[in-house]
Scaffold this motif. Structure first.
Motif, PDB file in Angstrom:
ATOM      1  N   ALA A  34      34.160  36.834  39.490  1.00  0.00           N
ATOM      2  CA  ALA A  34      35.760  36.307  39.702  1.00  0.00           C
ATOM      3  C   ALA A  34      36.432  36.278  40.702  1.00  0.00           C
ATOM      4  N   LYS A  35      37.257  34.873  40.143  1.00  0.00           N
ATOM      5  CA  LYS A  35      38.292  35.177  41.654  1.00  0.00           C
ATOM      6  C   LYS A  35      39.250  34.454  41.433  1.00  0.00           C
ATOM      7  N   LEU A  36      40.568  34.236  42.029  1.00  0.00           N
ATOM      8  CA  LEU A  36      42.224  33.965  41.647  1.00  0.00           C
ATOM      9  C   LEU A  36      42.126  32.896  42.713  1.00  0.00           C
ATOM     10  N   LYS A  37      42.057  31.796  41.801  1.00  0.00           N
ATOM     11  CA  LYS A  37      42.078  30.153  43.295  1.00  0.00           C
ATOM     12  C   LYS A  37      43.628  30.382  44.048  1.00  0.00           C
ATOM     13  N   LYS A  67      44.413  30.246  38.264  1.00  0.00           N
ATOM     14  CA  LYS A  67      43.583  29.930  38.087  1.00  0.00           C
ATOM     15  C   LYS A  67      42.954  30.847  37.872  1.00  0.00           C
ATOM     16  N   TYR A  68      42.747  31.352  37.598  1.00  0.00           N
ATOM     17  CA  TYR A  68      40.890  33.238  37.662  1.00  0.00           C
ATOM     18  C   TYR A  68      40.093  32.674  36.823  1.00  0.00           C
TER      19      TYR A  68
END
Length: 65
Positions: free
Chosen positions: A47-50, A54-55
């Motif tokens: 998982a990453k937060l752009k 957007k997650y």
């Protein structure tokens, strides 16, 4: 105590519809993965937060050994 209970009761409820839809989609994906791979599966996630806010979650299904 009455004031506290009234304050909690008057607090607006959160809209959890997006959460419930995501859980339903996840269950569907598990079912599809099990059907495609022919049995139980294991899953790993990334998982990453752009930068655009957007997650993003990536799911990788593998056949359970």
């Amino acid at each position: 105590m009455t004031a506290l209970i009234k304050a909690v009761a008057d607090t607006p409820r959160r809209d959890n519809s997006a959460y419930h839809q995501a859980i339903a989609d996840a269950r569907e994906m598990f079912g599809q993965a099990e059907a495609a791979l022919g049995g139980p599966v294991t899953v790993t996630t990334k998982a990453k937060l752009k930068a655009n806010g957007k997650y993003v979650v990536k799911w990788v299904f593998e056949k359970a050994e």
